[in-house]
Design an enzyme around this catalytic site. Structure first.
Site, PDB file in Angstrom:
ATOM      1  N   CYS A 121     -12.053  23.830  25.471  1.00  0.00           N
ATOM      2  CA  CYS A 121     -11.036  23.997  24.576  1.00  0.00           C
ATOM      3  C   CYS A 121     -10.042  25.048  24.815  1.00  0.00           C
ATOM      4  CB  CYS A 121     -11.475  24.345  22.963  1.00  0.00           C
ATOM      5  SG  CYS A 121     -11.453  26.162  22.593  1.00  0.00           S
ATOM      6  N   GLU A 122      -8.802  24.474  24.509  1.00  0.00           N
ATOM      7  CA  GLU A 122      -7.481  25.117  24.825  1.00  0.00           C
ATOM      8  C   GLU A 122      -7.143  26.373  24.195  1.00  0.00           C
ATOM      9  OE1 GLU A 122      -4.393  22.230  25.057  1.00  0.00           O
ATOM     10  OE2 GLU A 122      -3.911  22.465  22.939  1.00  0.00           O
ATOM     11  N   HIS A 123      -8.086  26.593  22.985  1.00  0.00           N
ATOM     12  CA  HIS A 123      -7.743  27.591  21.926  1.00  0.00           C
ATOM     13  C   HIS A 123      -8.655  28.837  22.550  1.00  0.00           C
ATOM     14  CE1 HIS A 123      -6.604  24.031  19.076  1.00  0.00           C
ATOM     15  NE2 HIS A 123      -5.599  24.620  19.753  1.00  0.00           N
ATOM     16  N   HIS A 124      -9.702  28.607  22.878  1.00  0.00           N
ATOM     17  CA  HIS A 124     -10.445  29.742  23.149  1.00  0.00           C
ATOM     18  C   HIS A 124     -11.053  29.781  24.601  1.00  0.00           C
ATOM     19  CE1 HIS A 124     -10.761  28.670  18.751  1.00  0.00           C
ATOM     20  NE2 HIS A 124     -10.628  29.953  18.565  1.00  0.00           N
ATOM     21  N   GLN A 168     -10.082  17.906  21.419  1.00  0.00           N
ATOM     22  CA  GLN A 168     -10.913  16.719  21.469  1.00  0.00           C
ATOM     23  C   GLN A 168     -10.059  15.520  21.084  1.00  0.00           C
ATOM     24  OE1 GLN A 168     -14.443  17.099  19.098  1.00  0.00           O
ATOM     25  NE2 GLN A 168     -14.732  14.605  19.019  1.00  0.00           N
ATOM     26  N   HIS A 170     -18.815  21.926  19.593  1.00  0.00           N
ATOM     27  CA  HIS A 170     -17.860  23.285  20.242  1.00  0.00           C
ATOM     28  C   HIS A 170     -18.369  24.441  20.244  1.00  0.00           C
ATOM     29  CE1 HIS A 170     -13.856  20.303  20.024  1.00  0.00           C
ATOM     30  NE2 HIS A 170     -14.787  19.787  19.494  1.00  0.00           N
ATOM     31  N   CYS A 222     -16.873  27.131  20.642  1.00  0.00           N
ATOM     32  CA  CYS A 222     -16.083  28.228  19.674  1.00  0.00           C
ATOM     33  C   CYS A 222     -16.397  28.097  18.256  1.00  0.00           C
ATOM     34  CB  CYS A 222     -14.543  27.791  19.786  1.00  0.00           C
ATOM     35  SG  CYS A 222     -14.005  26.289  19.654  1.00  0.00           S
TER      36      CYS A 222
END
Ligand SMILES: [Zn+2]
Length: 199
Positions: A89-92, A130, A158, A160
């Protein structure tokens, strides 16, 4: 007599630029001792792992598709289900993983079945969300063979969500991308859903 040859001294920095030195710095900032035995090679391993997990940026999707397109008279639904994938995931920068189901309704062109999991990998091995992963797979197949429709369903869990924050360890997320007939015709969409939810 003095030689006219210039002496070129190459001065290299102590550590090559790259991801590994940054990981070493991060370990210190997390309160660890990057010099202790178990961690000495960790920065190099993390760099190698990250490069592998993001090799989708360096994968030529056109190359995967080229040479695997076939003209055929076939207009029944093609379904490839349960394609395992692992992404980040590009956020975490934490993993998310699960299964992708892909279907399309050919007009007069099909794509080699083995290429579909490779297309999935090419987009999964990047920093992703996703929803975009699901769309990119559908769009790529749409553009490659111009079918009557494409459907992609992605089920994922996920880290995260599982390891931090809400800590809902059994929660999964589902996304779908429906193009053409899969968007416009309920029967087509239902046939796809029936095929992929059957165990
Ligand atoms: Zn995340």
């Amino acid at each position: 007599m003095k030689s006219n040859k210039a002496v070129v001294k190459v001065i290299r920095p102590k550590e090559e630029p790259g991801i590994a030195p940054l990981v070493k710095q991060m370990l210190s900032m997390l309160g660890e001792d990057p010099g202790r035995e178990g961690l000495v090679r960790t920065p190099v391993r993390v760099e190698q792992a990250l490069k592998f997990l993001t090799n989708g940026y360096r994968t030529d999707v056109q190359k995967i598709i080229n040479g695997a397109l076939y003209e055929v008279k076939y207009d029944e639904m093609v379904v490839v289900r349960d394609i395992e994938f692992f992404s980040m995931c590009e956020h975490h920068l934490l993993p998310f993983f699960g299964k992708v189901h892909v279907a399309y309704l050919p007009k007069n062109r099909v794509i080699g079945l083995s290429k579909i999991p490779r297309i999935v990998d090419a987009f999964a091995r990047r920093l992703q969300i996703q929803e975009r992963l699901t769309q990119e797979i559908a769009q790529t197949i749409q553009e490659a063979i111009d079918p009557a429709g494409v459907g992609v369903i992605c089920e994922a869990r996920h880290f995260c969500m599982m390891m931090r924050g809400v800590e809902k360890q059994h929660s999964g997320a589902m996304t779908s991308a429906m193009l053409g007939a899969f968007r416009e015709q309920k029967e087509t969409r239902d046939e796809f859903l029936a095929l992929v939810t059957r165990s």
